[in-house]
Every structure is written in structure tokens, then in C-alpha cells.
Design a protein around this motif. Sequence first.
Motif, PDB file in Angstrom:
ATOM      1  N   UNK A   3      77.628  63.551  12.230  1.00  0.00           N
ATOM      2  CA  UNK A   3      76.318  64.192  12.149  1.00  0.00           C
ATOM      3  C   UNK A   3      75.495  64.043  13.414  1.00  0.00           C
ATOM      4  N   UNK A   4      75.769  62.985  14.182  1.00  0.00           N
ATOM      5  CA  UNK A   4      75.011  62.733  15.402  1.00  0.00           C
ATOM      6  C   UNK A   4      75.836  61.848  16.315  1.00  0.00           C
ATOM      7  N   UNK A   5      75.733  62.103  17.599  1.00  0.00           N
ATOM      8  CA  UNK A   5      76.410  61.269  18.581  1.00  0.00           C
ATOM      9  C   UNK A   5      75.389  60.613  19.504  1.00  0.00           C
ATOM     10  N   UNK A   6      75.575  59.314  19.737  1.00  0.00           N
ATOM     11  CA  UNK A   6      74.768  58.585  20.706  1.00  0.00           C
ATOM     12  C   UNK A   6      75.709  57.949  21.715  1.00  0.00           C
ATOM     13  N   UNK A   7      75.556  58.294  22.967  1.00  0.00           N
ATOM     14  CA  UNK A   7      76.452  57.745  23.980  1.00  0.00           C
ATOM     15  C   UNK A   7      76.016  58.139  25.368  1.00  0.00           C
ATOM     16  N   UNK A  37      68.897  70.592  28.552  1.00  0.00           N
ATOM     17  CA  UNK A  37      67.995  69.536  28.086  1.00  0.00           C
ATOM     18  C   UNK A  37      68.629  68.144  28.150  1.00  0.00           C
ATOM     19  N   UNK A  38      69.948  68.094  28.269  1.00  0.00           N
ATOM     20  CA  UNK A  38      70.629  66.800  28.293  1.00  0.00           C
ATOM     21  C   UNK A  38      70.380  66.074  29.609  1.00  0.00           C
ATOM     22  N   UNK A  46      71.473  61.694  23.018  1.00  0.00           N
ATOM     23  CA  UNK A  46      71.619  61.830  21.564  1.00  0.00           C
ATOM     24  C   UNK A  46      71.799  63.310  21.263  1.00  0.00           C
ATOM     25  N   UNK A  47      72.847  63.646  20.545  1.00  0.00           N
ATOM     26  CA  UNK A  47      73.136  65.046  20.221  1.00  0.00           C
ATOM     27  C   UNK A  47      73.379  65.171  18.723  1.00  0.00           C
TER      28      UNK A  47
END
Length: 205
Positions: A3-7, A37-38, A46-47
Motif C-alpha cells: 500500500x505504501x513504500x518508504x525508502x 515531486x519525488x 514515501x510513495x
Amino acid sequence: MIGKLKGLVDSFGDDVVLIDCGGVCYEVFCSGRTLQALPRVGESAVVFVETIVREDFIKLYGFANEAEKSWFLLLTSVQGVGARVALAILSVLSPSELSSAVALQDKAMIGRANGVGPKLAVRIVTELKGKVPAIGAIDAGTLGLQSALGDGVASSNVSDAVSALTNLGYSSAQASSALARVVAKEGEDTPTEKLIRLGLRELSQ
């Protein structure tokens, strides 16, 4: 499902970013807006992610916020709109601009995206009317005015004021948003000339 990636941002491609999560790099397909925006390579990101599973592949689609993800899901629910076309639309229109385009039934605005022809643009605004995501979209007053304009039930003075502002170069989303604020303060019976003047004042702030 993811659902979400943090890295950490590992690298960028034309329509993809690699996110390093503890040594495992995930390939995430994104709209042009999200890629811009990244943060830069090596910085934390965070995506929000939508995972699509098919018989022959598993793909991750990433978004800068939940509003963009919600619109991706809505767009891909329309026949003829796949993930690639949905990302193309999200590359040229923000969630609030999409909300405005659907509320106003503005097929030309949708048609700015690569891969969206006139017939598909009509299908998108028709099928999605009334399904605007609540997350991070547009305020109720603006949406109410845009819906009234799209249905042809907005008072003529308000419709004329929106038309005048768009003729001056403002987008329909900007014009209706500004006039929604004016109407909330002054009332719907405000003369067209005054609406235009006050609308311009709102837009200049």
C-alpha cells in the motif's frame, strides 16, 4: 498487497522510479507529476502504491498522495482506460483539476493527455460524474458551483462570469473556485460585472 513504500530513491526512468527499501529495490511506475515531486537520488521518499496483478506480471503504480491514487483507481474503472492512460492523464492534470474537469464535463481538458481521444474523453467525464474522490479534491462550495455549471443550472450571471474569466486566460477550475468564494460572500444574485471584478481580485491574491 503493498500500500505504501518508504525508502531511498535509487534511480529514475522515463516513467518509473526505483525505491530502495532495505536493500530491495521496487520498480514503481508513476505519473510525470509524481516523478517530478519525488526527491533526488539517494534521498528518502514515501510513495502510495497500487499493486496490479495479472497472469503474466505484477506491477506497482506509485502516487505522491492518496488523492492521486484515488483518481487512478477511478480512471482505470472506465472502459478503455488502462494504467498507462490513467498515468498520462495524471501527468497533465492534478487531482483538483480532474475534479473540476469532471464536474464541468470538460472533455477538452481531459483530452490534453496523450492517448485520450475525443470519444474516450467524453466517456471519462460522463462515467465519472458524481464520483469525485473526497480526499484532497476541492472544497464543497467550489464543487457545488462546478456541478451546477456542468448541469446547466447555475444562474446566468455566474455562468457568464466564469466564461469571462476563462476568456481572460484563467482555467475553468481557477475561475469557478474564485467565483465560488465570491458567491459565498456576496450571494448568487450579484451582478455579473461585480462577480467578474471580485473574481479577479480573488485570483490576484
